[in-house]
Design a protein around this motif. Sequence first.
Motif, short mmCIF file in Angstrom:
data_model
loop_
_atom_site.label_atom_id
_atom_site.label_comp_id
_atom_site.label_asym_id
_atom_site.label_seq_id
_atom_site.Cartn_x
_atom_site.Cartn_y
_atom_site.Cartn_z
N GLN A 16 0.80 -1.12 0.04
CA GLN A 16 -0.03 0.10 0.14
C GLN A 16 0.83 1.27 -0.14
O GLN A 16 0.53 2.27 -0.75
CB GLN A 16 -0.73 0.11 1.25
N GLY A 20 1.20 3.77 -3.25
CA GLY A 20 1.06 5.40 -3.00
C GLY A 20 2.36 6.24 -3.18
O GLY A 20 2.01 7.37 -3.92
N ASP A 23 2.81 6.68 -7.08
CA ASP A 23 1.89 7.67 -7.66
C ASP A 23 2.53 9.09 -7.36
O ASP A 23 2.49 10.02 -8.32
CB ASP A 23 0.50 7.45 -7.43
N VAL A 24 2.89 9.39 -6.17
CA VAL A 24 3.30 10.72 -5.84
C VAL A 24 4.44 10.99 -6.26
O VAL A 24 4.75 12.19 -6.92
CB VAL A 24 3.43 10.98 -4.14
N GLN A 28 4.84 14.03 -8.82
CA GLN A 28 5.43 15.47 -8.08
C GLN A 28 7.04 15.35 -8.16
O GLN A 28 7.47 16.75 -7.99
CB GLN A 28 4.99 15.47 -6.42
N ALA A 33 7.59 15.48 -3.42
CA ALA A 33 7.02 14.34 -2.88
C ALA A 33 7.13 14.41 -1.57
O ALA A 33 8.11 13.95 -0.87
CB ALA A 33 7.40 13.02 -3.51
N LEU A 37 2.19 13.95 1.81
CA LEU A 37 1.43 13.54 0.64
C LEU A 37 1.56 12.34 0.25
O LEU A 37 0.49 11.49 -0.20
CB LEU A 37 1.92 14.50 -0.53
N ILE A 38 2.58 11.70 0.42
CA ILE A 38 2.86 10.23 0.27
C ILE A 38 1.81 9.46 1.18
O ILE A 38 1.08 8.27 0.78
CB ILE A 38 4.27 9.77 0.57
N ARG A 40 -0.94 10.29 2.53
CA ARG A 40 -2.09 10.53 2.59
C ARG A 40 -2.56 9.86 1.07
O ARG A 40 -3.49 8.95 1.17
CB ARG A 40 -2.66 12.02 2.03
N GLU A 41 -1.88 9.86 0.16
CA GLU A 41 -1.94 8.99 -1.21
C GLU A 41 -2.17 7.56 -0.64
O GLU A 41 -3.15 6.71 -1.28
CB GLU A 41 -0.93 9.23 -2.14
N ALA A 42 -1.14 6.97 0.12
CA ALA A 42 -1.13 5.57 0.46
C ALA A 42 -2.33 5.34 1.45
O ALA A 42 -2.43 3.89 1.64
CB ALA A 42 0.12 5.16 1.00
#
Length: 205
Positions: A16, A20, A23-24, A28, A33, A37-38, A40-42
């Motif tokens: 997971q 994430g 993608d970040v 970014q 990155a 942010l990482i 949150r995305e994960a």
Amino acid sequence: MDGNTPEIKRGRKYDQVIAGARDVFLAQGFEGASVDLIAREAGVSKATLYSYFPDKRILFIEVAKQECASQADRALQVDSTDVPVREMLTIMSHKMMEFLTSNFAQRIFRICVAESDRFPELGREFYASGPKLLEDRLSEYFKHACERGELKIDDLGLAAMQFQELVKSEIFVKMIFNIIEKPTDAEVDRIIDGAVDMFLARYGV
């Protein structure tokens, strides 16, 4: 971080976190990155993220290593027992080209080059998990092809690197410098046919 990547903890949220972060980083870049942010995305807490990867560089290296290893595996996932060497080289070239022209490969390459002065371990790890891994896999295939009498190669490592460079010629550089966004199928076929022809002209039996 001293240049030696520590052993990575692998728990139930490892995949997971990696997904994430991938993608970040692509969206970014390395600098943009943030850990927030990482996380949150994960879909994990910062504490969970840090428990797996205490350093953003370690996380980036792991993402790059996994993707490159996966692509190297896919490039050579062909049952070569009864496949003629020209056909095998063409199949491998198309799979290599798919990766080289992917958004992921282009972004990762640019990030590694941009950060290599400050964080040389990024470049070293990317090389080990990308070009060097593919060199080793190609060398193994070339060795078997030589044993079957289909190729004649004295320096397997050199031949493997030469083949990679032949497949990368023109298209990869043009994409890196934003001369083209994506090659056409005809352009890809032209490069791959030329790469295979030149390689077999040197090493074919």
